[in-house]
Design a protein around this motif. Structure first.
Motif, mmCIF file in Angstrom:
data_model
loop_
_atom_site.group_PDB
_atom_site.id
_atom_site.type_symbol
_atom_site.label_atom_id
_atom_site.label_comp_id
_atom_site.label_asym_id
_atom_site.label_seq_id
_atom_site.Cartn_x
_atom_site.Cartn_y
_atom_site.Cartn_z
ATOM 1 N N ILE A 194 0.435 -0.928 -0.157
ATOM 2 C CA ILE A 194 0.107 -0.150 0.036
ATOM 3 C C ILE A 194 1.084 1.573 -0.154
ATOM 4 N N LEU A 195 0.672 2.033 -0.690
ATOM 5 C CA LEU A 195 1.107 3.261 -0.973
ATOM 6 C C LEU A 195 0.984 4.383 -0.444
ATOM 7 N N ALA A 196 1.510 4.934 0.874
ATOM 8 C CA ALA A 196 0.785 5.615 1.556
ATOM 9 C C ALA A 196 1.933 7.330 1.627
ATOM 10 N N ARG A 197 1.932 8.001 0.697
ATOM 11 C CA ARG A 197 3.395 8.760 0.944
ATOM 12 C C ARG A 197 2.193 10.176 1.705
ATOM 13 N N GLY A 198 3.162 11.257 2.529
ATOM 14 C CA GLY A 198 2.536 11.951 3.513
ATOM 15 C C GLY A 198 2.278 13.628 3.065
ATOM 16 N N LYS A 248 -4.094 12.299 3.938
ATOM 17 C CA LYS A 248 -5.467 11.639 3.746
ATOM 18 C C LYS A 248 -5.484 10.176 4.285
ATOM 19 N N ASN A 249 -4.378 9.692 3.388
ATOM 20 C CA ASN A 249 -3.722 8.382 3.527
ATOM 21 C C ASN A 249 -4.226 7.939 4.908
ATOM 22 N N ILE A 250 -4.362 8.691 6.311
ATOM 23 C CA ILE A 250 -4.622 8.237 7.572
ATOM 24 C C ILE A 250 -5.628 9.404 8.154
ATOM 25 N N ARG A 277 10.306 2.321 4.891
ATOM 26 C CA ARG A 277 10.432 4.169 4.374
ATOM 27 C C ARG A 277 10.536 4.246 3.384
ATOM 28 N N ARG A 278 10.033 5.117 2.348
ATOM 29 C CA ARG A 278 10.439 5.443 1.086
ATOM 30 C C ARG A 278 11.425 6.219 1.753
ATOM 31 N N SER A 279 11.594 6.632 -0.165
ATOM 32 C CA SER A 279 13.242 7.843 -0.352
ATOM 33 C C SER A 279 12.178 9.342 -0.439
ATOM 34 N N SER A 284 4.861 14.343 -7.999
ATOM 35 C CA SER A 284 4.975 14.235 -9.666
ATOM 36 C C SER A 284 5.946 12.688 -9.218
ATOM 37 N N SER A 285 5.940 11.601 -8.748
ATOM 38 C CA SER A 285 6.442 10.521 -8.477
ATOM 39 C C SER A 285 4.760 9.974 -8.768
ATOM 40 N N SER A 286 4.866 8.166 -9.742
ATOM 41 C CA SER A 286 4.447 8.051 -9.687
ATOM 42 C C SER A 286 4.402 6.553 -8.986
ATOM 43 N N SER A 287 2.834 5.872 -9.007
ATOM 44 C CA SER A 287 3.041 4.555 -8.078
ATOM 45 C C SER A 287 4.059 3.512 -8.958
ATOM 46 N N LEU A 288 4.363 3.341 -9.866
ATOM 47 C CA LEU A 288 5.654 2.808 -10.757
ATOM 48 C C LEU A 288 6.502 3.323 -10.091
ATOM 49 N N ILE A 317 -2.214 -1.991 -3.756
ATOM 50 C CA ILE A 317 -3.445 -1.670 -2.875
ATOM 51 C C ILE A 317 -3.441 -0.342 -2.745
ATOM 52 N N GLN A 318 -4.757 0.790 -3.483
ATOM 53 C CA GLN A 318 -5.051 1.616 -3.395
ATOM 54 C C GLN A 318 -5.701 2.241 -2.242
ATOM 55 N N ALA A 319 -4.952 2.476 -1.475
ATOM 56 C CA ALA A 319 -6.166 3.196 -0.089
ATOM 57 C C ALA A 319 -7.024 3.539 -0.047
HETATM 58 C C1 LIG Z 1 -1.340 2.334 -10.209
HETATM 59 C C2 LIG Z 1 -0.886 4.053 -10.186
HETATM 60 O O1 LIG Z 1 -1.423 4.164 -11.348
HETATM 61 N N1 LIG Z 1 -2.297 4.688 -9.386
HETATM 62 C C3 LIG Z 1 -2.286 5.548 -9.650
HETATM 63 C C4 LIG Z 1 -4.174 6.655 -9.621
HETATM 64 C C5 LIG Z 1 -4.456 5.105 -10.856
HETATM 65 O O2 LIG Z 1 -4.043 5.679 -12.442
HETATM 66 C C6 LIG Z 1 -5.623 5.649 -10.443
HETATM 67 O O3 LIG Z 1 -6.555 5.492 -9.295
HETATM 68 C C7 LIG Z 1 -6.725 4.984 -11.504
HETATM 69 O O4 LIG Z 1 -8.415 5.081 -11.150
HETATM 70 O O5 LIG Z 1 -3.985 7.589 -10.215
HETATM 71 C C8 LIG Z 1 -3.097 9.153 -8.687
HETATM 72 O O6 LIG Z 1 -4.213 8.372 -7.763
HETATM 73 P P1 LIG Z 1 -3.732 9.182 -6.703
HETATM 74 O O7 LIG Z 1 -2.951 9.623 -6.441
HETATM 75 O O8 LIG Z 1 -4.548 9.375 -5.691
HETATM 76 O O9 LIG Z 1 -2.714 7.927 -5.489
HETATM 77 C C9 LIG Z 1 -3.512 6.385 -5.201
HETATM 78 C C10 LIG Z 1 -2.743 6.283 -3.567
HETATM 79 O O10 LIG Z 1 -1.199 5.671 -3.744
HETATM 80 C C11 LIG Z 1 -0.548 7.049 -3.145
HETATM 81 N N2 LIG Z 1 0.507 7.013 -3.631
HETATM 82 C C12 LIG Z 1 0.017 7.404 -5.257
HETATM 83 C C13 LIG Z 1 1.447 7.920 -5.526
HETATM 84 C C14 LIG Z 1 2.818 7.649 -5.031
HETATM 85 N N3 LIG Z 1 4.203 8.404 -5.555
HETATM 86 N N4 LIG Z 1 2.899 7.198 -3.879
HETATM 87 C C15 LIG Z 1 1.359 7.462 -3.068
HETATM 88 O O11 LIG Z 1 2.193 6.854 -2.175
HETATM 89 C C16 LIG Z 1 -1.682 7.729 -2.629
HETATM 90 O O12 LIG Z 1 -1.168 8.445 -1.641
HETATM 91 C C17 LIG Z 1 -3.030 7.796 -2.640
HETATM 92 O O13 LIG Z 1 -3.246 6.655 -1.603
HETATM 93 C C18 LIG Z 1 -3.619 9.838 -9.494
HETATM 94 O O14 LIG Z 1 -5.056 9.828 -9.119
HETATM 95 O O15 LIG Z 1 -3.287 10.762 -9.493
HETATM 96 C C19 LIG Z 1 -1.937 8.349 -9.268
HETATM 97 C C20 LIG Z 1 -1.635 6.912 -8.811
HETATM 98 O O16 LIG Z 1 -0.785 7.276 -9.284
#
Ligand SMILES: CC(=O)N[C@H]1[C@H]([C@H](O)[C@H](O)CO)O[C@](OP(=O)(O)OC[C@H]2O[C@@H](n3ccc(N)nc3=O)[C@H](O)[C@@H]2O)(C(=O)O)C[C@@H]1O
Length: 459
Positions: free
Chosen positions: A72-76, A84-86, A133-135, A142-146, A165-167
């Protein structure tokens, strides 16, 4: 559960697990789902690389079951809704909803939260997750989930498959995750993601005021009725499972792909702040409340000072003590009394006003309770109740043991941190300002769910 933490960067990989009998996991509710699979190759590169080393093949080669990790990705630094995540949603911090479903699904070899924030790390551990504990590099706007998932994989070599899993989709149930895992482990899929069916007619965007637009997925001369059109499958952002190979190549979806269709009621996506209240209502109806059988609550024991009152005691010039309470809270008490829940009040002090209050709202009262748990146990056994039928509302250290024992427990928003940790439900409202009313509503909702569940069983 694997508790090993690998860290190339020297970051302390914190780990802790929680007893599954813990209160936070003690609620039950199940969801429905539909399943569908497709093997269309949307990305040829990804498909080719994934085919080189199938998870199932490597499994056979090494004789080792591939390690599936929930992440579960949960940045601050969330912008729209701070932390939001907590943030507490329907009594539970946002990440708690999906963590509960992840643990209870029983399909993961490890459950991780990746965060850059100390408070989020603390909450994640409270729910039994391991913390990565991520960097800061993968925690920016601008950082992506990937990016964040790839970093996690670089530091956790033991992991073969990620279930991201998205919170922000808190109505997830264990069976959704079990179905997705089956597609990976049994059907040999390289990636599985969640979708929802939508009946949206889409139109081409024309930046210059919308003139000359064209329909994208309908024929205006022959507009289908909802029931005559299957709609379209759209990603709902609830989860993305993918193999290490795909993720390392830069894909979350690829190879042999499958989707898992979630019904709309479970398909919540919190994106912007206005989604929050809607998500809260949805999660109360369709969220996952834990494994245990729900029992009807028969007794509510409520601490007085700091729960029913705001904890302030006023002293008059004549030396007389005065306390105040909120009509909303006493109305909440009468409402659950009318629904057959007995309400008892407890206090570690002796105060004549407490007696007047108890009489006024028709509640049994125990004052000067040095050991509140003893009193609670006595009431429970006299009334021949199970712990699952007892609810406790407290706010302080002296309430912690009662909060842990009771089947349903709650604290006002301004309770002590020990009490918050021990309780299953944290109110949005503070003591003396509607917290008791809110907890009473929560009990009624749980009772409604218990009733619905037992009706379902009968049929
Ligand atoms: C897997 C993926 O591509 N997830 C993206 C999703 C996804 O495309 C949509 O949900 C599809 O409906 O969209 C985003 O979704 P969002 O920004 O709400 O992020 C979803 C959850 O992941 C955490 N997160 C995201 C990116 C990151 N670098 N670190 C994180 O901790 C957020 O805190 C949150 O809990 C978007 O709206 O921009 C950004 C997300 O990166």
């Amino acid at each position: 559960m694997d508790k090993t933490t690998v860290s190339e960067s020297g970051d302390p990989g914190m780990s802790s697990t929680r007893d599954s009998s813990d209160r936070r996991f003690n609620r039950s509710n199940t969801g429905n789902r539909k399943m569908n699979t497709t093997a269309s190759g949307a990305n040829e590169n990804a498909s080719a690389s994934a085919r080189k080393r199938k998870i199932t093949a490597s499994d056979e080669e090494s004789g080792k079951k591939p390690h599936l990790s929930a992440l579960i990705l949960a940045r601050g630094g969330s912008k729209g809704i701070p932390l939001k995540n907590i943030k507490v949603l329907a009594g539970v911090p946002l990440i708690g909803w999906v963590l509960r479903a992840a643990f209870d699904s029983g399909v993961f070899d490890s459950v991780w939260v990746s965060t850059d924030h100390a408070k989020i790390a603390e909450v994640a551990e409270e729910f039994g997750a391991q913390v990565h504990r991520r960097s800061p590099k993968v925690s920016t706007d601008s950082s992506s989930s990937l990016d964040a998932i790839q970093e996690f994989l670089r530091l956790h070599k033991e992991v073969d498959i990620i279930g991201n899993i998205q919170a922000t989709s808190p109505c997830l149930h264990p069976n959704h995750l079990q179905d997705a895992t089956r597609k990976i482990r049994e059907d040999g899929c390289d990636s599985v993601f969640s979708v929802v069916r939508r009946h949206h007619f889409r139109w081409q965007e024309v930046k210059t005021g919308g003139v000359d637009t064209k329909p994208l997925n309908l024929d205006p001369a022959n507009r289908p009725r909802r029931q005559d059109w299957d709609g379209e499958l759209c990603e709902n952002g609830s989860f993305y499972f993918a193999s290490r190979e795909l993720i390392e190549k830069g894909y979350l979806q690829g190879g042999k792909m499958a989707y898992l269709e979630m019904l709309p009621e479970f398909s919540v996506d919190i994106d912007i702040d206005i989604d929050w209240p809607v998500a809260e209502q949805r999660v109360l109806r369709f969220g996952y409340f834990g494994k245990d059988q729900l029992e009807q609550v028969k007794l509510l024991v409520c601490n007085i000072d700091g729960c029913l009152t705001d904890g302030q005691v006023y002293l008059s010039a004549g030396g007389e003590e005065l306390v105040s309470w909120n009509i909303r809270d006493t109305t909440g008490i009468s409402t659950i009394q009318e629904q057959g829940v007995e309400v008892c009040l407890i206090s570690s002090r002796g105060c004549p006003i407490h007696k007047l209050l108890a009489k006024k709202i028709d509640c049994q009262l125990e004052q000067n309770a040095a050991n509140k748990l003893e009193v609670l146990e006595l009431w429970k056994s006299k009334k021949k109740l199970l712990w699952e039928q007892v609810a406790y509302f407290g706010n302080d250290e002296s309430d912690v043991e009662c909060l842990k024992k009771a089947g349903v427990s709650g604290v006002p928003h301004d309770a002590s941190s020990d009490a918050v940790k021990a309780a299953g439900y944290t109110c949005r409202n503070s003591a003396g300002r509607g917290a008791v009313r809110e907890f009473a509503d929560h009990i009624l909702l749980l009772s409604e769910q218990a009733r619905a569940k037992s009706q379902q069983k009968k049929h």
